[in-house]
Design a protein around this motif. Structure first.
Motif, mmCIF file in Angstrom:
data_model
loop_
_atom_site.group_PDB
_atom_site.id
_atom_site.type_symbol
_atom_site.label_atom_id
_atom_site.label_comp_id
_atom_site.label_asym_id
_atom_site.label_seq_id
_atom_site.Cartn_x
_atom_site.Cartn_y
_atom_site.Cartn_z
ATOM 1 N N HIS A 1 0.823 -1.219 0.000
ATOM 2 C CA HIS A 1 0.000 0.000 0.000
ATOM 3 C C HIS A 1 0.859 1.273 0.000
ATOM 4 N N TRP A 2 2.103 1.128 -0.398
ATOM 5 C CA TRP A 2 3.021 2.275 -0.403
ATOM 6 C C TRP A 2 2.482 3.404 -1.274
ATOM 7 N N GLN A 3 1.988 3.065 -2.444
ATOM 8 C CA GLN A 3 1.484 4.089 -3.365
ATOM 9 C C GLN A 3 0.216 4.727 -2.817
ATOM 10 N N ASP A 4 -0.643 3.950 -2.166
ATOM 11 C CA ASP A 4 -1.869 4.497 -1.569
ATOM 12 C C ASP A 4 -1.530 5.474 -0.441
ATOM 13 N N ILE A 5 -0.502 5.122 0.335
ATOM 14 C CA ILE A 5 -0.075 6.012 1.424
ATOM 15 C C ILE A 5 0.396 7.338 0.853
ATOM 16 N N LEU A 6 1.190 7.288 -0.210
ATOM 17 C CA LEU A 6 1.682 8.521 -0.829
ATOM 18 C C LEU A 6 0.546 9.323 -1.466
ATOM 19 N N GLN A 7 -0.454 8.656 -1.973
ATOM 20 C CA GLN A 7 -1.609 9.376 -2.525
ATOM 21 C C GLN A 7 -2.266 10.222 -1.443
ATOM 22 N N VAL A 8 -2.437 9.637 -0.260
ATOM 23 C CA VAL A 8 -3.031 10.363 0.864
ATOM 24 C C VAL A 8 -2.133 11.526 1.284
ATOM 25 N N VAL A 9 -0.840 11.252 1.422
ATOM 26 C CA VAL A 9 0.109 12.262 1.901
ATOM 27 C C VAL A 9 0.187 13.436 0.938
ATOM 28 N N LEU A 10 0.286 13.161 -0.348
ATOM 29 C CA LEU A 10 0.380 14.232 -1.343
ATOM 30 C C LEU A 10 -0.941 15.004 -1.447
ATOM 31 N N SER A 11 -2.050 14.331 -1.208
ATOM 32 C CA SER A 11 -3.349 15.023 -1.207
ATOM 33 C C SER A 11 -3.431 16.013 -0.058
ATOM 34 N N ILE A 12 -2.880 15.617 1.102
ATOM 35 C CA ILE A 12 -2.843 16.520 2.258
ATOM 36 C C ILE A 12 -1.887 17.665 1.988
ATOM 37 N N LYS A 13 -0.722 17.343 1.425
ATOM 38 C CA LYS A 13 0.313 18.346 1.191
ATOM 39 C C LYS A 13 -0.156 19.407 0.196
ATOM 40 N N THR A 14 -0.930 19.009 -0.790
ATOM 41 C CA THR A 14 -1.420 19.961 -1.794
ATOM 42 C C THR A 14 -2.726 20.635 -1.383
ATOM 43 N N GLY A 15 -3.232 20.299 -0.196
ATOM 44 C CA GLY A 15 -4.424 20.961 0.309
ATOM 45 C C GLY A 15 -5.728 20.399 -0.207
ATOM 46 N N LYS A 16 -5.691 19.236 -0.848
ATOM 47 C CA LYS A 16 -6.923 18.651 -1.381
ATOM 48 C C LYS A 16 -7.805 18.078 -0.276
ATOM 49 N N VAL A 17 -7.172 17.640 0.805
ATOM 50 C CA VAL A 17 -7.920 17.042 1.906
ATOM 51 C C VAL A 17 -7.219 17.413 3.206
ATOM 52 N N SER A 18 -7.985 17.514 4.272
ATOM 53 C CA SER A 18 -7.440 17.893 5.576
ATOM 54 C C SER A 18 -6.833 16.683 6.270
ATOM 55 N N SER A 19 -5.691 16.889 6.934
ATOM 56 C CA SER A 19 -5.092 15.800 7.718
ATOM 57 C C SER A 19 -6.012 15.399 8.857
ATOM 58 N N ALA A 20 -6.772 16.368 9.399
ATOM 59 C CA ALA A 20 -7.693 16.053 10.498
ATOM 60 C C ALA A 20 -8.800 15.113 10.033
ATOM 61 N N VAL A 21 -9.302 15.333 8.801
ATOM 62 C CA VAL A 21 -10.339 14.457 8.255
ATOM 63 C C VAL A 21 -9.807 13.043 8.105
ATOM 64 N N LEU A 22 -8.587 12.917 7.556
ATOM 65 C CA LEU A 22 -8.004 11.587 7.366
ATOM 66 C C LEU A 22 -7.724 10.907 8.690
ATOM 67 N N LEU A 23 -7.136 11.639 9.638
ATOM 68 C CA LEU A 23 -6.797 11.027 10.920
ATOM 69 C C LEU A 23 -8.034 10.662 11.721
ATOM 70 N N ARG A 24 -9.102 11.458 11.558
ATOM 71 C CA ARG A 24 -10.334 11.118 12.264
ATOM 72 C C ARG A 24 -10.854 9.769 11.787
ATOM 73 N N LYS A 25 -10.640 9.452 10.517
ATOM 74 C CA LYS A 25 -11.067 8.159 9.987
ATOM 75 C C LYS A 25 -10.024 7.075 10.286
ATOM 76 N N LEU A 26 -8.745 7.415 10.128
ATOM 77 C CA LEU A 26 -7.685 6.435 10.376
ATOM 78 C C LEU A 26 -7.511 6.148 11.863
ATOM 79 N N GLY A 27 -8.028 7.045 12.696
ATOM 80 C CA GLY A 27 -7.903 6.838 14.136
ATOM 81 C C GLY A 27 -8.939 5.898 14.701
ATOM 82 N N ASN A 28 -9.880 5.452 13.879
ATOM 83 C CA ASN A 28 -10.893 4.499 14.314
ATOM 84 C C ASN A 28 -10.626 3.157 13.654
ATOM 85 N N TYR A 29 -10.569 2.122 14.460
ATOM 86 C CA TYR A 29 -10.219 0.797 13.936
ATOM 87 C C TYR A 29 -11.170 0.393 12.818
#
Length: 986
Positions: A812-840
């Motif tokens: 899932h290396w490429q999927d991880i980078l897709q998320v990271v680059l989306s956050i870095k470019t401002g397409k999605v909030s890190s808080a939105v992603l972590l709120r979802k990734l923080g729940n099992y």
């Protein structure tokens, strides 16, 4: 009209330090040679150099009468010309010739029709996505500078921006209006008219705020969403307008009342209404889901508490039930006739509540035996049942994964919601449910397996809550609970960015080498810590494998620091808080960011004074009514409220804070405390009224309220803050605060408390190039992970309890980078992603990949943490700063019994930002005063060392007057900031 102060249009500062004059306005040898080769006479040489240095700084030629005297005098002294040589030309031909020579020397093109076209094109393109005139002007300025054009006059650019912006907006407004039928337009306009019964317009209902999560309020919110949806599907109508402009138009409409909206022309009126309706629809869905999640969580909490009570009363219940069934057994032993048996059993059961009541008590006893509260949920769920079914009927849910079992179960209970029988004759896939749930839902009855309706309904709603939190289920038309995958960069967008991004952060640009890097880092760190264990005097691992970190001795203030602190405190001048705010604005001009939402210039009298009084009023939580009583008629409560509502928004407050932080960062003294590369994050509770959705009771903080989550630099200044609910997982906002920080201070290391140790947070921060180093109190309870199952360590082996699944990260290396680059470019909030990734989530493989990567990074950090005493001391010192800031900022929050009285979440966020503005302004002013005091002490012969100054803090309040009349004198100006006379510290 937009004022020049609110744009990036270059202009001279009001005051200059000697350092600035030396670094910016000192002519170089080549520039002096250029002047001598292009003109003759000291006066012409002097004027040519003045024009050259001014143009280099501004990008245009100012009037010579506007040149500040310090610049004129500095350049004259550099040339060693006498004072008789003054600035100014007598011959216009000389001016023209000199300006032409300067343009050729600097290779700059004069502003012409081509430059005008270039500026207009950049404004036109930007106006599609932004609306503030100051922002549009900044875009034009940046493009002209990039293309090496001379800047035109400010009024020329201002007129151009107004004209192009007007044309773009009118075209958008007109095209939107043309899509609508006359009947629909009239329906929208009717919202602005007063209702004959309520004597208020329905337009006000578009701004309705959510209340605290109760069943009645949940019903009200559903009704509100039904009404909003009855106004039509707005999203397809706004397809030509970017989300940024929709948000801007909605924000503009939100602060206006119906009568003011009516003053706009029809196309703009329609557009503002549609944007506000669309925003209200999205917000209502978000609020509805949030309220639903809180209610389901509350139902589970109530059942858990009920189980605790049952456990306490268990013996009493056992005696009662056993007593009843002893009587029943005695009847059956006597063996009477069958019908008589039934009658006698009923006689025994009825006085004790009947069969149904006794069955409930038996279920409670069974729950106690298995420590299982699930059978107890129904009694708390049943009163909400009809409301929850109305909610799922109004919202549209979709699965974000290939597994549809929860959605299918949700549809099944919707189809059978009118059934009242105990069992459902249906076939259902319960793979998503836990064994405890399946045992309750599926029972054997009359030799066949049946589905218990009540337990199934509660189970599905409970898992709906879980999947909404994890992002495995999304809500169509929501924002916070939308499908996050749609916000990510597409493959064609992020793949070209991977190589450069990995190069910048030192990552391998392919999964195989990336994994090899991580394996090497983990192996080397663990091996080094194992080898260094015999010399580690703080870490002890006993014979049972239990690790213990010894506490290091607390450092007390040295005698020299105590003497210096006493000397400083006695010399601090007494200050009125409102005067300190005025002085900091004079030095930074942060109030330039405040103004009408339209972006035009403020039309209120004494605008700067009003902005300062408003900032003081809300930053100290006084409220406009109480503050106005102490201002001796300088301003009314209505005027303060108006300025806050119409001229100040969250983004404007953030921009004002950036101005203060950037100017603070230039001062010398903060550099002794830190270099700005580290920051710490922590939350502190603020009291709220209960009648809003954000307010929540929290055991750790006690009482109802919200959390102000601050990011504070190692230089003591607050960089960014969020205002979140008490129940929010604070780690979600650790990264987001750094990403939203737009100041010159950009930390790459973040410290936090124990909440910051989650594996997804470690993973995401690592991939964003941020070093996460939290203070972890319960580190012994956290699993360490080996590089592989076969690795064994001599000394620290007992710390490890598992091995890393490298394949999961690699796949899932490429999927991880897709998320990271989306956050870095401002397409999605890190808080939105972590709120979802923080729940099992057992379904979301991306969650599992982030979790596995986080295990690697967290293990590396924990190994460093237990082996490096200086690192632990650094983390403690950083977290102590942010905790001190929490108390410091609250010291200024003295009004209104320190309770945020507004139930609007936007206003609550603004109040926290206002408070940060006050606190940062005081920190700034304290540093200025402290610098002057230290200089005076040095001149008096006081020996001051760098180590002693490093032990001081700008969080001083003893010299500040908070109470009394709040009067502001705009005529009195503070001293010019000149930090050139640096402190000489030993």
């Amino acid at each position: 009209m937009t004022s020049v102060e609110r744009t990036a249009y270059p202009r001279f500062k009001r005051h200059f330090t000697s350092k600035e004059l030396t670094e910016i306005y000192t002519p170089t040898r080549s520039e002096i040679a250029f002047s001598y080769s292009n003109t003759k006479g000291k006066s012409n040489i002097f004027n040519l150099l003045l024009a050259l240095k001014a143009f280099q700084r501004l990008g245009y030629f100012p009037k010579f009468s506007d040149l500040p005297n310090p610049i004129v005098n500095h350049i004259r002294s550099c040339l060693k010309f006498p004072d008789e040589i003054v600035a100014g030309y007598d011959n216009y031909k000389t001016i023209y010739r000199h300006r032409t020579a300067i343009r050729e020397y600097l290779q700059v093109t004069p502003f012409n029709q081509l430059g005008l076209h270039l500026a207009a094109k950049s404004i036109h393109e930007s106006a599609q996505v932004m609306d503030n005139p100051a922002d549009l002007m900044n875009v034009a300025i940046a493009e002209l500078i990039k293309q090496r054009y001379e800047l035109p006059g400010f009024n020329t650019l201002n007129r151009l921006v107004r004209r192009v912006r007007h044309l773009v907006n009118q075209k958008l407004f007109q095209s939107l209006q043309e899509r609508l039928s006359n009947d629909y337009q009239q329906r929208l306009l009717n919202l602005l008219d007063n209702h004959p019964v309520e004597y208020r317009s329905l337009y006000n209902n578009l701004k309705q705020l959510p209340k605290r999560p109760t069943r009645n309020h949940l019903n009200d919110l559903i009704v509100h969403l039904v009404w909003l949806d009855s106004l039509g599907d707005i999203k397809p109508l706004l397809v030509d307008i970017t989300i940024t402009k929709i948000q801007h138009f909605a924000a503009e409409a939100r602060v206006l009342d119906a009568s003011e909206i009516k003053e706009f022309n029809l196309p703009k009126r329609i557009t503002l209404l549609l944007c506000l309706i669309y925003s209200a629809q999205v917000t209502a869905r978000d609020n509805l889901v949030e309220m639903f999640l809180k209610k389901i969580k509350s139902i589970h909490n109530n059942a858990k508490r009920e189980l605790e009570l049952i456990q306490q009363k268990y013996q009493e219940t056992v005696d009662k039930v056993v007593g009843v069934f002893i009587d029943v057994l005695q009847i059956f032993i006597a063996k009477p006739a069958e019908n008589e048996v039934v009658q006698q059993v009923e006689k025994v059961l009825i006085p004790e509540g009947g069969a149904e009541q006794l069955l409930t008590e038996c279920e409670k006893m069974n729950a106690y035996k298995g420590n299982n509260y699930l059978p107890l949920l129904w009694q708390f769920f049943k009163s909400h049942r009809s409301t929850f079914f109305r909610l799922i009927g109004q919202l549209q849910f979709e699965s974000t994964t290939s597994e549809q079992s929860v959605i299918e179960a949700l549809n099944l209970i919707k189809e059978n919601q009118n059934k009242r029988g105990e069992f459902l004759k249906v076939s259902i896939n319960l793979d998503f449910a836990s064994p405890q749930w399946r045992k309750l839902i599926l029972i054997q009855h009359e030799k066949e397996t049946k589905v218990v309706r009540r337990h199934l309904e509660i189970c599905v709603f409970s898992y709906l809550m879980t999947e909404l939190r994890s992002g495995d289920i999304c809500v169509i038309g929501s924002e916070s609970y939308a499908d996050y995958r749609e916000q990510l960069l597409k493959e064609s967008e992020y793949l070209p960015l991977i190589d450069q991004y990995c190069t910048d952060l030192g990552f391998a640009n392919n999964p195989t080498d990336f994994i090899a890097q991580l394996q090497s880092l983990l192996t080397e760190t663990a091996t080094a810590v194992d080898a260094g264990y015999p010399d580690n005097r703080q870490l002890v691992i006993d014979d049972s494998g239990e690790p213990v970190l010894k506490k290091y001795p607390r450092r007390d203030l040295s005698p020299s620091v105590a003497i210096l602190l006493e000397a400083v405190e006695t010399r601090f001048p007494e200050r009125n808080l409102i005067d300190m705010l005025r002085n900091v604005d004079y030095w930074t001009n942060f109030t330039r960011h405040f103004g009408p939402m339209s972006g035009s210039d403020p039309k209120i009298e004494r605008a700067t004074e009003r902005y300062l009084l408003t900032s003081f009023t809300y930053g100290c939580n006084l409220g406009p009514t109480q503050a106005a009583k102490h201002m001796r008629g300088m301003v009314t409560a209505k005027e303060l409220s108006f300025v806050n509502r119409r001229h100040v928004a969250v983004d404007k407050l953030n921009a004002a804070l950036v101005d203060i932080i950037n100017r603070y960062n230039v001062l010398k003294l903060p550099g002794i405390w830190g270099d700005g590369t580290t920051a710490a994050a922590d939350g502190t509770k603020y009291e709220l009224y209960e009648e809003n959705l954000l307010s929540e009771y929290h055991i750790r903080y006690g009482g109802y309220g919200g959390i102000a989550y601050h990011h504070v630099s190692d230089t003591y200044v607050a960089l960014f803050s969020h205002f979140i609910a008490c129940g929010t997982w604070e780690a979600v906002y650790i990264i987001e605060g750094l990403l939203k920080n737009r100041s010159d201070i950009q930390p790459d290391t973040i410290h936090a408390d124990t909440q910051g140790q989650s594996t997804p947070v470690f993973a995401l921060s690592y991939m964003l190039g941020i070093k996460l180093m939290p203070r972890i109190r319960n580190w012994k309870d956290i699993n360490f992970y080996r590089p592989d199952k076969n690795t064994v360590y001599q000394h620290i082996d007992s710390l490890f309890s598992g091995a890393i699944d490298w394949d999961k990260i690699q796949s899932h290396w490429q999927d991880i980078l897709q998320v990271v680059l989306s956050i870095k470019t401002g397409k999605v909030s890190s808080a939105v992603l972590l709120r979802k990734l923080g729940n099992y989530s057992r379904k979301n493989r991306l969650y599992q990949a982030f979790q596995e990567l986080g295990r690697v990074i967290r293990t590396i950090f924990l190994l460093q943490y237990i082996s490096d005493l200086r690192l632990r001391q650094q983390i403690t010192a950083a977290t102590n700063i942010v905790e001190s800031y929490n108390g410091f900022s609250k010291w200024f929050f003295f009004g209104g019994s320190s309770i945020i009285a507004n139930n609007d979440p936007v206003e609550q966020e603004k109040i926290i930002k206002y408070n940060d503005l006050i606190a940062n302004a005081v920190v700034f002013h304290n540093v200025v005063d402290l610098t002057d005091i230290l200089r005076d002490l040095q001149k008096a012969g006081f020996l001051i060392t760098r180590e002693d100054v490093a032990a001081l803090s700008p969080y001083m309040t003893n010299h500040i007057k908070r109470f009394g009349d709040y009067l502001i004198d705009m005529e009195t100006v503070p001293n010019i900031l000149d930090d050139s006379e640096a402190l000489v510290l030993t």
